[in-house]
Design a protein around this motif. Structure first.
Motif, PDB file in Angstrom:
ATOM      1  N   TYR A 149     -10.756  -4.212   0.902  1.00 28.15           N
ATOM      2  CA  TYR A 149     -10.811  -4.139   2.362  1.00 28.15           C
ATOM      3  C   TYR A 149     -10.003  -5.242   3.026  1.00 28.15           C
ATOM      4  O   TYR A 149      -9.293  -5.004   4.000  1.00 28.15           O
ATOM      5  CB  TYR A 149     -12.264  -4.157   2.851  1.00 28.15           C
ATOM      6  N   SER A 150     -10.107  -6.478   2.485  1.00 31.03           N
ATOM      7  CA  SER A 150      -9.366  -7.552   3.160  1.00 31.03           C
ATOM      8  C   SER A 150      -7.863  -7.358   2.987  1.00 31.03           C
ATOM      9  O   SER A 150      -7.091  -7.563   3.927  1.00 31.03           O
ATOM     10  CB  SER A 150      -9.812  -8.936   2.685  1.00 31.03           C
ATOM     11  N   GLY A 151      -7.457  -6.907   1.798  1.00 31.30           N
ATOM     12  CA  GLY A 151      -6.032  -6.641   1.578  1.00 31.30           C
ATOM     13  C   GLY A 151      -5.523  -5.563   2.514  1.00 31.30           C
ATOM     14  O   GLY A 151      -4.452  -5.682   3.113  1.00 31.30           O
ATOM     15  N   SER A 152      -6.316  -4.488   2.668  1.00 30.04           N
ATOM     16  CA  SER A 152      -5.903  -3.391   3.545  1.00 30.04           C
ATOM     17  C   SER A 152      -5.781  -3.867   4.988  1.00 30.04           C
ATOM     18  O   SER A 152      -4.851  -3.495   5.706  1.00 30.04           O
ATOM     19  CB  SER A 152      -6.916  -2.249   3.473  1.00 30.04           C
ATOM     20  N   LEU A 153      -6.758  -4.719   5.398  1.00 31.89           N
ATOM     21  CA  LEU A 153      -6.710  -5.221   6.777  1.00 31.89           C
ATOM     22  C   LEU A 153      -5.485  -6.095   7.009  1.00 31.89           C
ATOM     23  O   LEU A 153      -4.831  -6.018   8.055  1.00 31.89           O
ATOM     24  CB  LEU A 153      -7.979  -6.020   7.090  1.00 31.89           C
ATOM     25  N   ILE A 154      -5.159  -6.930   6.003  1.00 28.19           N
ATOM     26  CA  ILE A 154      -3.968  -7.782   6.133  1.00 28.19           C
ATOM     27  C   ILE A 154      -2.721  -6.908   6.245  1.00 28.19           C
ATOM     28  O   ILE A 154      -1.856  -7.112   7.099  1.00 28.19           O
ATOM     29  CB  ILE A 154      -3.839  -8.743   4.927  1.00 28.19           C
ATOM     30  N   GLY A 155      -2.643  -5.884   5.388  1.00 29.47           N
ATOM     31  CA  GLY A 155      -1.503  -4.964   5.425  1.00 29.47           C
ATOM     32  C   GLY A 155      -1.389  -4.292   6.779  1.00 29.47           C
ATOM     33  O   GLY A 155      -0.301  -4.205   7.359  1.00 29.47           O
ATOM     34  N   LEU A 156      -2.539  -3.830   7.284  1.00 27.85           N
ATOM     35  CA  LEU A 156      -2.564  -3.179   8.597  1.00 27.85           C
ATOM     36  C   LEU A 156      -2.095  -4.156   9.671  1.00 27.85           C
ATOM     37  O   LEU A 156      -1.298  -3.819  10.546  1.00 27.85           O
ATOM     38  CB  LEU A 156      -3.996  -2.710   8.906  1.00 27.85           C
ATOM     39  N   GLY A 157      -2.579  -5.415   9.565  1.00 26.66           N
ATOM     40  CA  GLY A 157      -2.223  -6.433  10.548  1.00 26.66           C
ATOM     41  C   GLY A 157      -0.733  -6.728  10.561  1.00 26.66           C
ATOM     42  O   GLY A 157      -0.101  -6.757  11.618  1.00 26.66           O
TER      43      GLY A 157
END
Lengths: 257, 108
Positions: A137-145
């Motif tokens: 989840y944190s990786g996906s959020l960083i990617g999204l960001g």
């Protein structure tokens, strides 16, 4: 896991974000509302959930190449929508019509659904796994960001340009992004054996596809280090068609005023 | 005009004939690994890669060198057409598990 998630989500988000920023900048320049684009994003996200769920069944259609045909047609729809948006943008009278709004929402929704589908499939692969869930989840959020920031950056850069140049830049980017859609669509058709394969050139030594520059160019121009000749023909045809239609429309609107 | 029609028909028949006898290469995904991880494939010919994902989770077959990318859902099979390839080594990987799911295709 963290890095993999960042890369996968960023790759998908970047493509959609660039398209959305160009359309948002166009909307801004024409003084129209950008809320419609938000609806496009929402509709696209919902569609991508449905697509992620039915991709297994879609894949088995057409003797196992249903996925390629389906995605290629989505790319085709985005190309056509962008072509029409470009034409309408050059006609003063029609840049605020309902048709323009519908085309923009369609382009955004289809682009988001195609990218979102893959992200949802990726997340669905690991969300049952307790060990990796937090980094997923944190990786996906960083990617999204990062992807969203790149999009925002492009949007503000386009808005900062003097209107005359901003307009030209937007039309140029629309053509380039639309061309990338056809490049990807034809690549999928090669993969499905509907178009002949082969390799026109190999530029992977000096600009690898998995480098940062390669990824950025892929998101924007559809860059591929080893394209098939059929892809190049389709790409040139698509860009040429759009460029000539836009130029013709631009001349017409200039001579009218 | 007539010649174009005849040429087109011949081309269609030719491609149909090619479609019929494309070699098939099998690849299995199990526990986020590719079996076999070294895959011998025919060079200079289009072939059909049949990927059997035996894991319950989806995986994406990806290769920059081969220019291929396809999501294969859990417990499903997928077909990817590849080639014609020049003789050589072509790495591929599973994008969802890039550290473990790695393999190479040897075209000869």
């Amino acid at each position: 896991m963290l890095l993999t998630s960042v890369i996968i989500v960023l790759r998908e988000v970047l493509e959609a974000a660039l398209l959305i920023s160009v359309l948002a900048a166009l909307r801004q320049m024409q003084g129209g509302s950008r809320r419609g684009l938000l609806w496009g994003v929402l509709a696209g996200l919902m569609a991508s959930l449905v697509m992620a769920r039915s991709m297994g069944a879609i894949s088995e259609l057409a003797d196992g190449v249903g996925q390629e045909l389906f995605l290629a047609s989505l790319h085709g729809v985005v190309y056509l929508a962008l072509l029409c948006i470009g034409v309408l943008a050059l006609r003063e009278s029609s840049s605020h019509t309902l048709l323009m709004g519908v085309l923009m929402v369609t382009a955004v929704a289809v682009a988001v659904s195609r990218e979102g589908e893959e992200v949802f499939l990726y997340i669905s692969a690991f969300q049952q796994n307790d060990e990796v869930r937090s980094s997923l989840y944190s990786g996906s959020l960083i990617g999204l960001g990062i992807g969203a920031s790149a999009g925002a950056l492009l949007y503000y850069a386009l808005c900062l340009l003097p209107p005359k140049w901003g307009y030209r830049m937007i039309l140029l980017l629309l053509t380039v992004v639309a061309g990338a859609m056809i490049l990807q669509a034809s690549g999928l058709l090669v993969q499905a054996d509907y178009l002949p394969g082969g390799m026109a050139w190999d530029s992977s030594d000096w600009l690898p596809e998995d480098s940062v520059a390669g990824q950025l160019l892929y998101a924007m121009l559809g860059y591929e280090a080893t394209p098939a000749p059929a892809q190049l023909w389709a790409y040139s045809g698509a860009v040429l068609l759009m460029a000539s239609v836009l130029l013709w429309q631009w001349r017409r609107s200039r001579s009218a005023s | 005009m007539l010649r174009a029609v005849i040429n087109g028909t011949l081309l269609l028949m030719l491609s149909a004939a090619c479609l019929a006898d494309k070699p098939v290469v099998e690849l299995v995904i199990r526990d986020h690994l590719f079996y076999p991880s070294q895959l011998k494939v025919p060079a200079n010919a289009k072939f059909k890669l049949r990927v059997d994902n035996q894991d319950p989770t989806p995986e994406e077959f990806e290769s920059y060198e081969l220019n291929r990318e396809k999501v294969i859902l859990g417990k499903r099979r997928a077909i990817i057409f590849i080639g014609p390839l020049a003789p050589g080594v072509y790495p591929f990987f599973g994008e969802f598990n890039p550290k473990t799911a790695q393999g190479t295709m040897i075209a000869e």
